[in-house]
Design an enzyme around this catalytic site. Structure first.
Site, PDB file in Angstrom:
ATOM      1  N   ASP A   1     -34.310  -4.929 -15.017  1.00 41.93           N
ATOM      2  CA  ASP A   1     -33.897  -6.296 -15.323  1.00 41.93           C
ATOM      3  C   ASP A   1     -35.004  -7.250 -14.848  1.00 41.93           C
ATOM      4  O   ASP A   1     -35.889  -6.850 -14.091  1.00 41.93           O
ATOM      5  CB  ASP A   1     -32.574  -6.603 -14.621  1.00 41.93           C
TER       6      ASP A   1
ATOM      7  N   ASP B   1     -34.830 -11.489 -14.416  1.00 43.11           N
ATOM      8  CA  ASP B   1     -34.476 -12.607 -13.546  1.00 43.11           C
ATOM      9  C   ASP B   1     -33.610 -12.114 -12.395  1.00 43.11           C
ATOM     10  O   ASP B   1     -32.588 -11.478 -12.594  1.00 43.11           O
ATOM     11  CB  ASP B   1     -33.725 -13.677 -14.343  1.00 43.11           C
TER      12      ASP B   1
ATOM     13  N   ASP C   1     -29.843  -6.738 -10.622  1.00 42.46           N
ATOM     14  CA  ASP C   1     -29.272  -7.521  -9.526  1.00 42.46           C
ATOM     15  C   ASP C   1     -27.812  -7.893  -9.750  1.00 42.46           C
ATOM     16  O   ASP C   1     -27.223  -8.554  -8.904  1.00 42.46           O
ATOM     17  CB  ASP C   1     -30.086  -8.798  -9.308  1.00 42.46           C
TER      18      ASP C   1
END
Length: 429
Positions: free
Chosen positions: A181, A183, A378
């Protein structure tokens, strides 16, 4: 006739005038260090001390707080954007030479501010100067505001003993394929996160196969590659995969000879659909495709509702109902699709995380099996859940939005929990 000498002076002053505080980079820096308070959009939280303050000029506002507690705002030099923040930067070489001198109360070593005396180094300049700090210094600022857990706490979050934790981390390090991932894992906005450069260097040195995966359908792979280049990372565009590309691939599998679509989204999504042979149609399309973007209007959503009601199939590039903004949150693809679903009485088909389809597409591109692949993210509700669905070992990093309570409250678990991607790199590497 105007005095030409005055015109020259005015032009020179305009050149020297610092950018206004509304510059996007400055906004992002404020967001990182003074984010909007949870549950109170009228306040900002100081990540240095936890205080809640409104934005303004009084002593009880953010400016007053900065002034009293953190060497603060100072307009005494005639510049209302002047800022003196004792942030203790990693090195003085990171600080630009601005020519802006601190006011007298900041020059004195016997300043009454106990907080400012505790910092070894102090940045002195304008908000614009602060926004122009090098990526290394910005990463250092970000690191100060990131949550950090000890090895024991990470073991507890992972529900593993110390030996089990190290064994699982070794399994991840031995994987051939990495789906990552962006961001919250690689960067926050325009700030590179700690350990990322070492992680990317290790992936390349060990000849690992890796792909950056994002639910954002707006950017193209080239735009994402350029963004990482601006942050100091050289990654070619073939290492990026967006929900727009996954959507285009799925529609191509449904209509190999091409079809027609009505798109509510950004150019990145339109480009991906053009690439696989689809054309735009606002009258009687085969599909209505809704993606990310700030250009959605009532007229566009109304048209989408009517087209779906008349028989077009509804596609969402991802199911995210909201996303973070400087002012809090904003509606995202899932929210707009929900409006069309309710009004038309038809259900959408979603691509993107946490559906397993996008991860299977990504693993196919990498050429690795599910046992040879891991996903690093995240978010428990998208990255980790998609790994569970696709049976690909998920690694949770705590550098983004997830908090310990998010991990503990879910029935599904990450394979292992780390502070950031830098901890995936073997210590001897």
């Amino acid at each position: 006739m105007a005095d030409p000498s005055n015109a020259t002076t005015t032009t020179q002053e305009a050149v020297r005038r610092p950018p206004r505080v509304h510059d996007g980079r400055i906004k992002r820096l404020m967001e990182l260090n003074f984010p909007v308070a949870a549950g109170n959009p009228e306040k900002r939280e100081c990540r240095w001390c936890g205080g809640l303050y409104s934005v303004g000029t009084g002593n009880t506002t953010l400016r007053g707080h900065l002034n009293n507690k953190h060497a603060g705002w100072d307009g005494s030099e005639g510049d209302p954007n002047a800022l003196h923040l004792g942030l203790g930067l990693a090195s003085s070489s990171s600080t630009p030479q601005t020519g802006h001198q601190p006011s007298k109360r900041h020059r004195s070593p016997s300043s009454s501010s106990q907080h400012s005396r505790t910092h070894k180094k102090q940045f002195t300049g304008t908000m614009a100067d602060l926004a122009h700090l090098s990526s290394t210094a910005l990463s250092d600022l970000t690191a100060k505001s990131l949550q950090h857990f000890t090895a024991k706490e990470l073991c507890q979050l992972s529900e593993l003993s110390a030996d089990e934790y190290q064994a699982r981390l070794k399994v991840i390090q031995n994987k051939k394929g990495f789906i990552i991932d962006m961001d919250g894992v690689i960067y926050h906005g325009n700030v590179l996160l700690p350990g990322v450069k070492d992680f990317i260097h290790w992936l390349k040195k060990e000849d690992k196969k890796f792909l950056f995966l994002t639910n954002n359908s707006a950017p193209t792979p080239r735009e994402l590659s350029f963004k990482l280049a601006r942050l100091g990372l050289s990654v070619t565009e073939d290492h990026f995969y967006t929900s727009a590309i996954a959507t285009a691939k799925f529609l191509q599998s449904q209509k190999p000879n091409g079809g027609t679509v009505y798109v509510v989204g950004e150019p990145g999504l339109i480009y991906a659909l053009y690439e696989v042979g689809f054309s735009m149609n606002e009258t009687n399309p085969d599909y209505v495709v809704i993606g990310e973007g700030s250009s959605q209007t009532f007229d566009k959503i109304s048209k989408a509702v009517n087209l779906v009601y008349k028989g077009a199939k509804l596609i969402g590039t991802n199911p995210d109902v909201n996303g973070p903004t400087e002012g809090g949150i904003a509606p995202a693809t899932g929210a707009f699709c929900a409006a069309v679903e309710l009004a038309s009485g038809r259900k959408a088909f979603y691509l993107g995380k946490p559906t397993s389809l996008m991860l299977r597409y990504a693993a196919t591109i990498l050429g690795t099996s599910k046992d040879e692949t891991c996903i690093i993210g995240d978010r428990m509700d998208t990255d980790i859940l998609s790994g569970v669905y696709a049976e690909i070992d998920p690694v949770l990093v705590m550098s983004g939005v997830s908090r310990p309570e998010d991990v503990r409250s879910q029935a599904y678990r990450p394979w292992v929990v780390c502070n950031g991607v830098g901890e995936v790199v073997p210590r001897e590497a």
